[in-house]
Design an enzyme around this catalytic site. Structure first.
Site, PDB file in Angstrom:
ATOM      1  N   LYS A 113       0.723  -1.082  -0.007  1.00 38.04           N
ATOM      2  CA  LYS A 113       0.110  -0.189  -0.115  1.00 38.04           C
ATOM      3  C   LYS A 113       0.749   1.184  -0.006  1.00 38.04           C
ATOM      4  CE  LYS A 113      -4.120  -1.795   2.132  1.00 38.04           C
ATOM      5  NZ  LYS A 113      -5.116  -1.940   3.669  1.00 38.04           N
ATOM      6  N   LYS A 194      -3.353 -10.638  -6.342  1.00 38.45           N
ATOM      7  CA  LYS A 194      -4.638 -10.616  -5.814  1.00 38.45           C
ATOM      8  C   LYS A 194      -6.129 -10.116  -6.663  1.00 38.45           C
ATOM      9  CE  LYS A 194      -5.076  -8.159  -1.944  1.00 38.45           C
ATOM     10  NZ  LYS A 194      -5.328  -7.801  -0.946  1.00 38.45           N
ATOM     11  N   LYS A 197     -10.249  -4.433  -5.285  1.00 33.75           N
ATOM     12  CA  LYS A 197     -11.255  -3.341  -5.968  1.00 33.75           C
ATOM     13  C   LYS A 197     -10.310  -2.664  -6.323  1.00 33.75           C
ATOM     14  CE  LYS A 197     -12.446  -2.760  -1.343  1.00 33.75           C
ATOM     15  NZ  LYS A 197     -12.838  -2.674  -0.710  1.00 33.75           N
TER      16      LYS A 197
HETATM   17  P1  TYM Z   1      -9.824  -5.670   3.721  1.00 32.32           P
HETATM   18  O1  TYM Z   1     -11.428  -4.687   4.090  1.00 32.32           O
HETATM   19  O2  TYM Z   1      -9.381  -5.263   2.848  1.00 32.32           O
HETATM   20  O3  TYM Z   1     -10.878  -6.604   3.554  1.00 32.32           O
HETATM   21  C1  TYM Z   1     -12.074  -7.901   4.136  1.00 32.32           C
HETATM   22  C2  TYM Z   1     -12.185  -9.014   3.774  1.00 32.32           C
HETATM   23  O4  TYM Z   1     -12.308  -9.731   2.520  1.00 32.32           O
HETATM   24  C3  TYM Z   1     -10.688 -10.597   2.522  1.00 32.32           C
HETATM   25  N1  TYM Z   1     -10.693 -10.499   0.591  1.00 32.32           N
HETATM   26  C4  TYM Z   1      -9.630 -10.927  -0.148  1.00 32.32           C
HETATM   27  N2  TYM Z   1     -10.307 -12.590   0.198  1.00 32.32           N
HETATM   28  C5  TYM Z   1      -9.315 -13.356  -0.702  1.00 32.32           C
HETATM   29  N3  TYM Z   1      -9.194 -13.073  -1.582  1.00 32.32           N
HETATM   30  C6  TYM Z   1      -9.379 -11.864  -2.421  1.00 32.32           C
HETATM   31  N4  TYM Z   1      -8.843 -11.397  -3.283  1.00 32.32           N
HETATM   32  C7  TYM Z   1      -9.217 -10.860  -1.095  1.00 32.32           C
HETATM   33  N5  TYM Z   1      -9.172  -9.429  -1.161  1.00 32.32           N
HETATM   34  C8  TYM Z   1     -10.263  -9.139   0.147  1.00 32.32           C
HETATM   35  C9  TYM Z   1      -9.951 -10.386   3.196  1.00 32.32           C
HETATM   36  O5  TYM Z   1      -8.764 -10.895   3.322  1.00 32.32           O
HETATM   37  C10 TYM Z   1     -10.149 -10.027   4.585  1.00 32.32           C
HETATM   38  O6  TYM Z   1     -11.204 -11.102   5.667  1.00 32.32           O
HETATM   39  N6  TYM Z   1      -7.450  -5.933   7.718  1.00 32.32           N
HETATM   40  C11 TYM Z   1      -8.436  -6.019   6.936  1.00 32.32           C
HETATM   41  C12 TYM Z   1      -9.971  -5.328   8.081  1.00 32.32           C
HETATM   42  C13 TYM Z   1      -9.811  -5.649   9.776  1.00 32.32           C
HETATM   43  C14 TYM Z   1      -9.884  -6.442  10.519  1.00 32.32           C
HETATM   44  C15 TYM Z   1      -9.456  -6.289  11.607  1.00 32.32           C
HETATM   45  C16 TYM Z   1     -10.090  -7.793  10.346  1.00 32.32           C
HETATM   46  C17 TYM Z   1      -9.759  -4.795  10.044  1.00 32.32           C
HETATM   47  N7  TYM Z   1      -9.514  -4.995  12.036  1.00 32.32           N
HETATM   48  C18 TYM Z   1     -10.092  -7.161  13.063  1.00 32.32           C
HETATM   49  C19 TYM Z   1     -10.359  -9.133  11.151  1.00 32.32           C
HETATM   50  C20 TYM Z   1     -10.240  -8.754  12.547  1.00 32.32           C
HETATM   51  C21 TYM Z   1      -8.822  -5.829   6.373  1.00 32.32           C
HETATM   52  O7  TYM Z   1      -7.747  -4.760   5.513  1.00 32.32           O
HETATM   53  O8  TYM Z   1     -10.107  -6.452   4.983  1.00 32.32           O
END
Ligand code: TYM
Length: 330
Positions: A113, A194, A197
Site C-alpha cells: 500500500k 490478488k 477493487k
Molecule cells: P479488507 O477490508 O481489505 O478485506 C476484507 C476481507 O476480504 C478478504 N479479501 C480476500 N479474500 C480472498 N481473496 C481476495 N482476493 C481478497 N481480498 C480481500 C480479506 O482477507 C479480508 O478478510 N485488515 C482487514 C480489516 C480488519 C480486520 C480487523 C479483519 C480490520 N480489523 C479485525 C479481521 C479482524 C482488511 O483490510 O480487510
C-alpha cells in the site's frame, strides 16, 4: 462452557469484490450458529488512505446493509461501526508502545500500500496495531479472513504474547480461520495478482453488486491460457482461479469442481462460473437494495451494536489500564 468468540471486520472503502465475499463475508453468517460473533465495519482503518468524507459515510452504511443482506443477524451477532467504540483506539495506542517499527515496516500489505501513496502516513504503518486492538479487545479466538490477512493475525498473536508475558495473562491468542477454497481469489486479468477493487482494470475483479450482464462479460474476458484442457494446476493460474471461484460458490472442493469440468472447454467453464456467481449474488443484491433504504433500521442496528461492543471492550480495557499502571477511571 462459554462459546468461543469470532471477530472480523471489513473496510468500508467502496464496493466489495467477490474476493472479499469468498475470503471473508460469505463465511460470516454460518459462524453465528456456533460462536459469539462480532462483525465490525472498520472505518478507522479506511482512513489510513485518503477518503472523501461523504463517500466514506455512504460506504459505511452500504457495508452495514450488505452484512445484513449476507445473513448477519443483529439478534445473534454484534454488528457495529469501529469509530463508535473508542476503546479500539485506546487499546491501539497502548499496543503501539509494545511493537517495534521494524516489525511494522516488514508487513507485506503495508509495503504494497505504501508504494501506491505519494506520502506514506503514520496511520498506514500503524494499521496492523489497530487491527490487533480490534481483535484483542474482545478476547476473540477465531478470525475469519482471507489469506492476505495472515501476517496481521500473526502480528496480533505476537503483540498479545508480549503483553501477556510482560504484565500477566490478559489476552486470548487468536487463530486465523481462512476458507479451504478461495482464501486468495486472484485477478481475472492477471491471475498472479490478488483480486482487488483498487485494480486499474475493472475486468480484473467482480463486485458483489455487479449486475448479471457485467458478471457474464467480465468472466467471459477472464484470462486463461492456450492449453485448452481444464486442469487444476499452478501452470494454469487463470483456469485454477476460475475453478476455485466455482468451488467456493457451489460449496464444493476444488477437486470436485475439476471433476465437474473434466473434458469440457473453457467457454463452458466460464459460462457455468458466471451463472453460479449470479445465482448466489442476485438474491443478496435484492435484499441489499431493500435494506439500504431503511436508514432508521440501520441506525438502530449500529447503535445497539456499539453499546454491546463497548460493554465488552471496556471490560478488557479496564484490565489493561490497571496492568499498565494507569490510575483507574471506570
Ligand atoms: P479488507 O477490508 O481489505 O478485506 C476484507 C476481507 O476480504 C478478504 N479479501 C480476500 N479474500 C480472498 N481473496 C481476495 N482476493 C481478497 N481480498 C480481500 C480479506 O482477507 C479480508 O478478510 N485488515 C482487514 C480489516 C480488519 C480486520 C480487523 C479483519 C480490520 N480489523 C479485525 C479481521 C479482524 C482488511 O483490510 O480487510
Amino acid at each position: 462452557m462459554d462459546k468461543k468468540i469470532v471477530y472480523s471486520g471489513i473496510q468500508p472503502s467502496g464496493s466489495l469484490t467477490i474476493g472479499n465475499y469468498i475470503g471473508a463475508l460469505s463465511n460470516f453468517a454460518e459462524l453465528q450458529e456456533e460462536y459469539n460473533c462480532l462483525y465490525c465495519i472498520v472505518d478507522m482503518h479506511a482512513i489510513t488512505v485518503p477518503q472523501v468524507p461523504a463517500t466514506l459515510r455512504k460506504n459505511t452504511l452500504d457495508l452495514l446493509a450488505l452484512y445484513l443482506a449476507c445473513g448477519l443477524d443483529p439478534e445473534k451477532s454484534i454488528i457495529y461501526i469501529q469509530s463508535h467504540v473508542p476503546e479500539h483506539v485506546e487499546l491501539g495506542w497502548i499496543l503501539n508502545t509494545m511493537v517495534g517499527v521494524g516489525q511494522l515496516n516488514r508487513m507485506t500489505q503495508y509495503k504494497d500500500k505504501a508504494q501506491k501513496q505519494k506520502e506514506v502516513l503514520a496511520g498506514l504503518l500503524n494499521y496492523p496495531v489497530l487491527m490487533a486492538a480490534d481483535i484483542l479487545l474482545y478476547q476473540a479466538s477465531l478470525v475469519p479472513v482471507g489469506e492476505d490477512q495472515r501476517q496481521h493475525i500473526e502480528l496480533t498473536r505476537d503483540i498479545a504474547q508480549r503483553f501477556n508475558s510482560h504484565y500477566s495473562e490478559t489476552f486470548t491468542l487468536p487463530d486465523i480461520m481462512a476458507p479451504k477454497v478461495g482464501a486468495r481469489v486472484m485477478s481475472l486479468q492477471e491471475p498472479s495478482k490478488k483480486m482487488s477493487k483498487s485494480d486499474d482494470n475493472a475486468n480484473g475483479f467482480i463486485l458483489i453488486l455487479d449486475d448479471a450482464d457485467t458478471i457474464r462479460r467480465k468472466i467471459s474476458r477472464a484470462v486463461t491460457d492456450s492449453e485448452g484442457v481444464i486442469r487444476y494446476s499452478d501452470e494454469q493460474p487463470g483456469v485454477k482461479n476460475l475453478l476455485d471461484i466455482y468451488a467456493a460458490f457451489e460449496k464444493i472442493t476444488a477437486q470436485e469442481a475439476l471433476q465437474h469440468f473434466e473434458g469440457k472447454n473453457y467457454a463452458a467453464l466460464k459460462e457455468e462460473v458466471a451463472e453460479s456467481i449470479i445465482a448466489e449474488l442476485s438474491p443478496i443484491q435484492e435484499r441489499f437494495h431493500e435494506l439500504r433504504q431503511d436508514k432508521e433500521a440501520l441506525e438502530a442496528i449500529y447503535k445497539d451494536g456499539a453499546q454491546r461492543a463497548s460493554a465488552l471492550a471496556r471490560k478488557t480495557l479496564r484490565k489493561v489500564y490497571r496492568k499498565v499502571g494507569f490510575v483507574g477511571r471506570y
